[in-house]
Design an enzyme around this catalytic site. Structure first.
Site, PDB file in Angstrom:
ATOM      1  N   ARG A 215       0.804  -1.231   0.000  1.00  0.00           N
ATOM      2  CA  ARG A 215       0.000   0.000   0.000  1.00  0.00           C
ATOM      3  C   ARG A 215       0.831   1.272   0.000  1.00  0.00           C
ATOM      4  NH1 ARG A 215      -4.432  -0.730   4.501  1.00  0.00           N
ATOM      5  NH2 ARG A 215      -2.547  -1.361   5.563  1.00  0.00           N
TER       6      ARG A 215
ATOM      7  N   LYS B  98       2.975 -19.699   4.807  1.00  0.00           N
ATOM      8  CA  LYS B  98       2.249 -20.243   5.944  1.00  0.00           C
ATOM      9  C   LYS B  98       1.775 -19.097   6.837  1.00  0.00           C
ATOM     10  CE  LYS B  98       4.126 -21.694  10.040  1.00  0.00           C
ATOM     11  NZ  LYS B  98       4.855 -20.825  10.978  1.00  0.00           N
TER      12      LYS B  98
ATOM     13  N   HIS C 113       9.029 -23.498   4.575  1.00  0.00           N
ATOM     14  CA  HIS C 113      10.441 -23.201   4.318  1.00  0.00           C
ATOM     15  C   HIS C 113      11.375 -24.324   4.796  1.00  0.00           C
ATOM     16  CE1 HIS C 113      10.553 -21.684   8.498  1.00  0.00           C
ATOM     17  NE2 HIS C 113      11.866 -21.777   8.425  1.00  0.00           N
TER      18      HIS C 113
ATOM     19  N   LYS D 123      15.302 -26.354   3.097  1.00  0.00           N
ATOM     20  CA  LYS D 123      16.596 -26.526   3.779  1.00  0.00           C
ATOM     21  C   LYS D 123      17.364 -27.674   3.133  1.00  0.00           C
ATOM     22  CE  LYS D 123      14.824 -24.827   8.246  1.00  0.00           C
ATOM     23  NZ  LYS D 123      15.530 -23.619   8.590  1.00  0.00           N
TER      24      LYS D 123
ATOM     25  N   GLU E  53      14.063 -24.298  20.003  1.00  0.00           N
ATOM     26  CA  GLU E  53      14.502 -22.912  19.760  1.00  0.00           C
ATOM     27  C   GLU E  53      14.830 -22.265  21.092  1.00  0.00           C
ATOM     28  OE1 GLU E  53      12.501 -20.842  16.201  1.00  0.00           O
ATOM     29  OE2 GLU E  53      10.919 -21.878  17.273  1.00  0.00           O
TER      30      GLU E  53
ATOM     31  N   ASP F 287       1.901 -23.544  14.960  1.00  0.00           N
ATOM     32  CA  ASP F 287       3.071 -22.822  14.452  1.00  0.00           C
ATOM     33  C   ASP F 287       4.146 -23.770  13.914  1.00  0.00           C
ATOM     34  OD1 ASP F 287       4.486 -20.360  14.054  1.00  0.00           O
ATOM     35  OD2 ASP F 287       5.797 -20.896  15.719  1.00  0.00           O
TER      36      ASP F 287
ATOM     37  N   HIS G  24       6.036 -27.741   9.688  1.00  0.00           N
ATOM     38  CA  HIS G  24       7.443 -28.158   9.640  1.00  0.00           C
ATOM     39  C   HIS G  24       7.694 -29.562  10.188  1.00  0.00           C
ATOM     40  CE1 HIS G  24       7.649 -23.983   8.831  1.00  0.00           C
ATOM     41  NE2 HIS G  24       7.754 -23.552  10.058  1.00  0.00           N
TER      42      HIS G  24
ATOM     43  N   LYS H 123       9.794 -23.305  22.460  1.00  0.00           N
ATOM     44  CA  LYS H 123      10.513 -22.025  22.527  1.00  0.00           C
ATOM     45  C   LYS H 123      11.176 -21.988  23.899  1.00  0.00           C
ATOM     46  CE  LYS H 123       8.476 -19.910  18.875  1.00  0.00           C
ATOM     47  NZ  LYS H 123       9.216 -19.831  17.619  1.00  0.00           N
TER      48      LYS H 123
HETATM   49  C1  BG6 Z   1       8.353 -20.283  11.609  1.00  0.00           C
HETATM   50  C2  BG6 Z   1       7.640 -20.120  12.923  1.00  0.00           C
HETATM   51  O1  BG6 Z   1       7.526 -20.897  10.665  1.00  0.00           O
HETATM   52  O2  BG6 Z   1       9.514 -21.071  11.795  1.00  0.00           O
HETATM   53  C3  BG6 Z   1       8.558 -19.515  13.972  1.00  0.00           C
HETATM   54  O3  BG6 Z   1       6.508 -19.278  12.749  1.00  0.00           O
HETATM   55  C4  BG6 Z   1       9.830 -20.314  14.080  1.00  0.00           C
HETATM   56  O4  BG6 Z   1       7.917 -19.455  15.243  1.00  0.00           O
HETATM   57  C5  BG6 Z   1      10.453 -20.522  12.702  1.00  0.00           C
HETATM   58  O5  BG6 Z   1      10.720 -19.597  14.917  1.00  0.00           O
HETATM   59  C6  BG6 Z   1      11.627 -21.465  12.773  1.00  0.00           C
HETATM   60  O6  BG6 Z   1      12.282 -21.492  11.547  1.00  0.00           O
HETATM   61  P1  BG6 Z   1      13.832 -21.821  11.466  1.00  0.00           P
HETATM   62  O7  BG6 Z   1      14.128 -21.904  10.010  1.00  0.00           O
HETATM   63  O8  BG6 Z   1      14.559 -20.713  12.154  1.00  0.00           O
HETATM   64  O9  BG6 Z   1      14.007 -23.118  12.186  1.00  0.00           O
END
Ligand code: BG6
Length: 480
Positions: free
Chosen positions: A43, A147, A177, A181, A215, A234, A239, A329
């Site tokens: 925008r 996503k 994503h 990898k 993480e 999430d 993933h 987390k």
């Molecule tokens: C994202 C999540 O899809 O993937 C995040 O929304 C997460 O919460 C992230 O931190 C982790 O991705 P990567 O590539 O850093 O492991």
């Protein structure tokens, strides 16, 4: 064929942090198809030059040492900006006119990248259709969708249905994503380019499989999204189930997007659905201490930031082998790893040491120490017949000629341009994944939900997750 990549959500973080650096590095490696153009749409109002300047600063930061001004100047000549509001059909008309004005070739393929808020996906697709921008007689038209793809099975089905009114399934590229990898793609190579692992990759030799995505970071300023999502939506629906599918799937007849995805989908069909007391027995949930104090988190939030699940694949290869999936987390380190724990030898010859919980396992390190380790028992030299656990260690970074690990988005963007959807989620895959996760989310909301265990950040989640494993006579592989 010339290509145009149209990024909706051009002023967002993903565009500057990931998409533009990935496209720049592809260009630098001479991998972008000849004559590729990039058009950003959002925008805010920018002149082309202004947007290029802003992107130069961020690309310099995110592409790091690979950035150089000369390549950037050549790359940025083909970067354009068009202001537009997804809710305004007149803006799509203007976008169409602008695209036609820069696409001078007879045929140009287009990839529309939806990097907007998820609530806008349906509207953007509808507008593309109404403006005739999905029409593919003069070059392919594809759409990439970030996503989250829905927030549960119903919303994912609705989204699929509405996208299918404009784009055919073969035009839709749903991004996860993790599939971009290198180490995840390497699981295909490990399993299907070697004959040494596959014969033992089954219930006869494998005791259990552990998939951990830990993480160290906490949720920071993402409470608005995270508190309504929680870790199952999430990380697990996408993933972690992707990692599980690739670990558990049968070899496809060819490395081809339809066949690869058919095999992955069969894994999801085989996952035993939980019911009744399964939720209490086969799941653990936790919340790191301090979560409730994060900015924007409701006072009594019950959102989980840690989860561990035990799933089974009811099929010939895996019947009875538990798949332990775990993510959190505020864990002790950042690590994504898949552990294939083989069964103990049937008869112990060399004392209790052979039972070592460390031996007999293959560890696939997805990140950050990308590699593979095989842990096995060897004789302690100069001892009678004592054994100890030794490791064969493969590291991607130290492999000859294999030191560079490109960001996931490079591979995925390129595949969307060349039309290879193998590393993207298909509609049935996304829906089946929700079908596995939804009942757990529901059960965790019910009065009979298992406790939400608090845990100290910096550990491996709640201690109850360890006790849960020990009750099953197993141990987590907790190695950073
Ligand atoms: C994202 C999540 O899809 O993937 C995040 O929304 C997460 O919460 C992230 O931190 C982790 O991705 P990567 O590539 O850093 O492991």
């Amino acid at each position: 064929m010339a290509h145009t990549i149209v990024i909706f959500g051009a002023s967002g973080d993903l565009t500057s942090r990931k998409l533009i650096p990935a496209l720049f590095l592809l260009f630098k490696k001479d991998r972008l198809p000849e004559g590729s153009r990039i058009v950003g749409v959002s925008r805010s109002h920018f002149e082309h030059e202004e947007w290029r300047d802003a992107l130069r600063t961020t690309t310099e930061k995110f592409a790091g040492k690979s950035f150089d001004a000369e390549t950037w100047n050549r790359f940025s000549e083909n970067v354009f900006y068009q202001a537009g509001d997804i809710k305004e059909s007149s803006d799509f008309k203007k976008l169409g006119e602008f695209l036609s004005s820069i696409e001078t070739e007879a045929h140009t393929g287009r990839v529309y990248y939806l990097s907007t808020m998820p609530q806008l996906y349906e509207e953007a697709i509808k507008q593309l259709g109404a403006a005739g921008l999905a029409e593919d007689s003069e070059g392919f038209r594809r759409v990439i969708i970030e996503k989250p793809f829905g927030t549960d099975l119903k919303t994912a089905q609705n989204l699929n249905r509405s996208i299918h009114t404009v784009f055919r399934e073969d035009q839709i590229y749903r991004i996860d994503h993790y599939l971009g990898k290198e180490t995840v793609q390497n699981i295909f190579a490990l399993r299907f380019a070697n004959s040494i692992f596959e014969p033992i990759w089954n219930r006869n030799y494998v005791d259990n499989i552990q998939i951990t995505v830990a993480e160290e970071v906490v949720i920071g300023r993402r409470a608005g999204y995270y508190d309504t999502s929680g870790i199952l939506r999430d990380m697990f629906q996408n993933h972690i189930l992707q990692l599980m599918m690739i670990t558990a799937m049968e070899p496809p007849a060819r490395y081809d997007s339809a066949l690869v995805r058919d095999e992955k989908v069969k894994v999801l069909h085989s996952v035993r659905r939980m019911s009744g007391s399964d939720f209490a027995m086969n799941t653990v949930r936790g919340q790191y201490k301090g979560y409730l104090q994060e900015e924007g988190v409701p006072q009594h939030s019950q959102t989980e930031t840690f989860a561990a699940l035990k799933l089974y694949c009811d099929n010939w290869r895996w019947k009875g082998v538990p798949f332990y999936l775990r993510s959190g987390k505020g864990m002790s380190c950042r690590t994504t790893q898949i552990v294939i724990q083989f069964k103990n030898v049937p008869h112990i010859l060399f004392g209790e040491k052979t039972r070592s919980p460390l031996g007999n396992r293959l560890v696939i390190q997805v990140q950050p120490a990308e590699g593979i380790q095989l842990h096995f028992e060897t004789k302690v030299p100069d001892s009678e017949m004592k054994t100890r656990t030794s490791t064969l260690d493969f590291s991607f970074r130290q492999a000859p000629g294999g030191t560079s690990m490109p960001d996931a988005y490079q591979r995925l963007l390129l595949d969307s341009m060349t039309g290879d959807a193998s590393l993207f989620a298909r509609s049935d895959e996304v829906e089946l994944a929700w079908g596995i996760i939804d009942p757990i989310i529901e059960a965790w909301k019910s009065p009979a939900a298992p406790d939400l265990f608090p845990y100290e950040p910096g550990l491996w989640g709640p201690s109850e997750a360890g006790e849960w494993m020990r009750r099953q006579k197993r141990e987590w592989f907790d190695v950073c």
